[in-house]
Design a protein around this motif. Sequence first.
Motif, PDB file in Angstrom:
ATOM      1  N   ALA A   1      -8.424   7.827  -2.963  1.00  0.00           N
ATOM      2  CA  ALA A   1      -9.717   7.222  -3.288  1.00  0.00           C
ATOM      3  C   ALA A   1      -9.881   7.024  -4.795  1.00  0.00           C
ATOM      4  CB  ALA A   1     -10.852   8.074  -2.745  1.00  0.00           C
ATOM      5  N   LYS A   2      -9.189   7.844  -5.604  1.00  0.00           N
ATOM      6  CA  LYS A   2      -9.304   7.742  -7.058  1.00  0.00           C
ATOM      7  C   LYS A   2      -8.258   6.818  -7.669  1.00  0.00           C
ATOM      8  CE  LYS A   2     -11.438  12.219  -7.766  1.00  0.00           C
ATOM      9  NZ  LYS A   2     -11.339  13.519  -8.409  1.00  0.00           N
ATOM     10  N   CYS A   3      -7.317   6.367  -6.873  1.00  0.00           N
ATOM     11  CA  CYS A   3      -6.269   5.493  -7.383  1.00  0.00           C
ATOM     12  C   CYS A   3      -6.782   4.052  -7.364  1.00  0.00           C
ATOM     13  CB  CYS A   3      -4.996   5.614  -6.548  1.00  0.00           C
ATOM     14  SG  CYS A   3      -3.652   4.593  -7.167  1.00  0.00           S
ATOM     15  N   ALA A   4      -7.055   3.508  -8.540  1.00  0.00           N
ATOM     16  CA  ALA A   4      -7.667   2.186  -8.652  1.00  0.00           C
ATOM     17  C   ALA A   4      -6.805   1.086  -8.044  1.00  0.00           C
ATOM     18  CB  ALA A   4      -7.958   1.876 -10.115  1.00  0.00           C
ATOM     19  N   VAL A   5      -5.495   1.180  -8.199  1.00  0.00           N
ATOM     20  CA  VAL A   5      -4.612   0.140  -7.665  1.00  0.00           C
ATOM     21  C   VAL A   5      -4.645   0.143  -6.143  1.00  0.00           C
ATOM     22  CG1 VAL A   5      -2.240  -0.732  -7.581  1.00  0.00           C
ATOM     23  CG2 VAL A   5      -3.132   0.221  -9.697  1.00  0.00           C
ATOM     24  N   ALA A   6      -4.581   1.332  -5.551  1.00  0.00           N
ATOM     25  CA  ALA A   6      -4.635   1.425  -4.089  1.00  0.00           C
ATOM     26  C   ALA A   6      -5.960   0.880  -3.575  1.00  0.00           C
ATOM     27  CB  ALA A   6      -4.439   2.868  -3.636  1.00  0.00           C
ATOM     28  N   GLU A   7      -7.028   1.202  -4.256  1.00  0.00           N
ATOM     29  CA  GLU A   7      -8.354   0.707  -3.867  1.00  0.00           C
ATOM     30  C   GLU A   7      -8.402  -0.818  -3.960  1.00  0.00           C
ATOM     31  OE1 GLU A   7     -12.011   0.787  -2.328  1.00  0.00           O
ATOM     32  OE2 GLU A   7     -10.752   2.550  -2.591  1.00  0.00           O
ATOM     33  N   HIS A   8      -7.816  -1.370  -5.004  1.00  0.00           N
ATOM     34  CA  HIS A   8      -7.787  -2.827  -5.184  1.00  0.00           C
ATOM     35  C   HIS A   8      -7.034  -3.509  -4.032  1.00  0.00           C
ATOM     36  CE1 HIS A   8      -7.602  -6.690  -7.202  1.00  0.00           C
ATOM     37  NE2 HIS A   8      -6.299  -6.708  -6.982  1.00  0.00           N
ATOM     38  N   ILE A   9      -5.886  -2.974  -3.672  1.00  0.00           N
ATOM     39  CA  ILE A   9      -5.091  -3.561  -2.590  1.00  0.00           C
ATOM     40  C   ILE A   9      -5.820  -3.437  -1.263  1.00  0.00           C
ATOM     41  CG2 ILE A   9      -2.979  -3.274  -1.225  1.00  0.00           C
ATOM     42  CD1 ILE A   9      -1.584  -2.591  -3.868  1.00  0.00           C
TER      43      ILE A   9
ATOM     44  N   TYR B   1       4.290   6.064  -4.760  1.00  0.00           N
ATOM     45  CA  TYR B   1       5.060   6.070  -6.006  1.00  0.00           C
ATOM     46  C   TYR B   1       4.267   5.724  -7.258  1.00  0.00           C
ATOM     47  CZ  TYR B   1       8.710   6.276  -2.551  1.00  0.00           C
ATOM     48  OH  TYR B   1       9.482   6.647  -1.490  1.00  0.00           O
ATOM     49  N   LEU B   2       3.136   5.084  -7.107  1.00  0.00           N
ATOM     50  CA  LEU B   2       2.347   4.751  -8.294  1.00  0.00           C
ATOM     51  C   LEU B   2       1.212   5.746  -8.481  1.00  0.00           C
ATOM     52  CD1 LEU B   2       1.858   2.829 -10.639  1.00  0.00           C
ATOM     53  CD2 LEU B   2       0.423   1.458  -9.134  1.00  0.00           C
ATOM     54  N   CYS B   3       0.471   6.001  -7.425  1.00  0.00           N
ATOM     55  CA  CYS B   3      -0.667   6.922  -7.521  1.00  0.00           C
ATOM     56  C   CYS B   3      -0.220   8.370  -7.612  1.00  0.00           C
ATOM     57  CB  CYS B   3      -1.595   6.732  -6.328  1.00  0.00           C
ATOM     58  SG  CYS B   3      -2.359   5.098  -6.307  1.00  0.00           S
ATOM     59  N   GLY B   4       0.901   8.675  -7.006  1.00  0.00           N
ATOM     60  CA  GLY B   4       1.439  10.033  -7.078  1.00  0.00           C
ATOM     61  C   GLY B   4       0.516  11.059  -6.466  1.00  0.00           C
TER      62      GLY B   4
ATOM     63  N   GLU C   1       0.826  -1.208   0.000  1.00  0.00           N
ATOM     64  CA  GLU C   1       0.000   0.000   0.000  1.00  0.00           C
ATOM     65  C   GLU C   1       0.864   1.264   0.000  1.00  0.00           C
ATOM     66  OE1 GLU C   1      -2.534  -0.449   3.410  1.00  0.00           O
ATOM     67  OE2 GLU C   1      -4.044  -1.557   2.275  1.00  0.00           O
ATOM     68  N   LYS C   2       1.932   1.248   0.791  1.00  0.00           N
ATOM     69  CA  LYS C   2       2.830   2.403   0.872  1.00  0.00           C
ATOM     70  C   LYS C   2       3.440   2.729  -0.489  1.00  0.00           C
ATOM     71  CE  LYS C   2       7.259   2.332   2.216  1.00  0.00           C
ATOM     72  NZ  LYS C   2       8.431   2.145   3.069  1.00  0.00           N
TER      73      LYS C   2
END
Length: 179
Positions: free
Chosen positions: A153-161, A145-148, A139-140
Motif C-alpha cells: 500500500a505504501k509502494c507508489a509504483v505498485a499503487e500507480h499500476i 523487486y522494486l518495492c521490496g 505488478e509482480k
Amino acid sequence: AFLEQKVRKPTLVQQESDKQATAKFEAVDGDKDGKITEAEMVEYFTKSPKGKWGMKCDYRWLKYIKDPKVKQEVALERGTYRGGDTLAWHDLNEDGVVTLEEMKQTFWQFNVLLSRQNELMAVKKQKKKPIEKVKSIEEKYVKEYLCGQQEEAKCAVAEHIRGKKLKSAAKVFWFKTEL
C-alpha cells in the motif's frame, strides 16, 4: 551483465546470480586485488579469449576499409570503449572501480530486468495479448523487486499500476520496446 557475448538465461535465484557475478568478477580482476579498474576491464575486452568478442565490429562502413591495420585499430577502439562503458554500468558508487558487491548488485538487477522482459515478450508473441496478463507481470515485478520490503500500500509504483486502466497491451511503452 554486459560481460558476455550471448545473453544467458536469467535467474531469479539470488545465490545463482551472485555465483555468476563472482565468477565473472574473478575472471576480470587481473591483479586479484578485489577491485576492477578500467584498465582491467579494457584488457578483458581486448586481450582475454572470453572477452575479445567485445572488439567485434559490425559497422556497415567497415566493409569498405581494406587496410587490416585500420580494421584492427577500429576493433581495439571498440574493445576499449566497451571496457569503459561496462565499468560505468557496474560502478554503482562512481568511484572508478568495481567491487564484488557492486558486481553482484548489477548482475541481480540485470537478471530481474531480463526475466521481466522475457515474460512480457512471451505475451507479446501471443496472437491475443491479454492486458490483464501484462499488468499482472508488471505488478509482480514491481511488488517483488522494486518495492521490496515496503508494504504494498505504501509502494507508489505498485499503487500507480494497480490504479491504471489499460485498454491495450500495445499502449504500454515497455511492451512495445525490445532490447
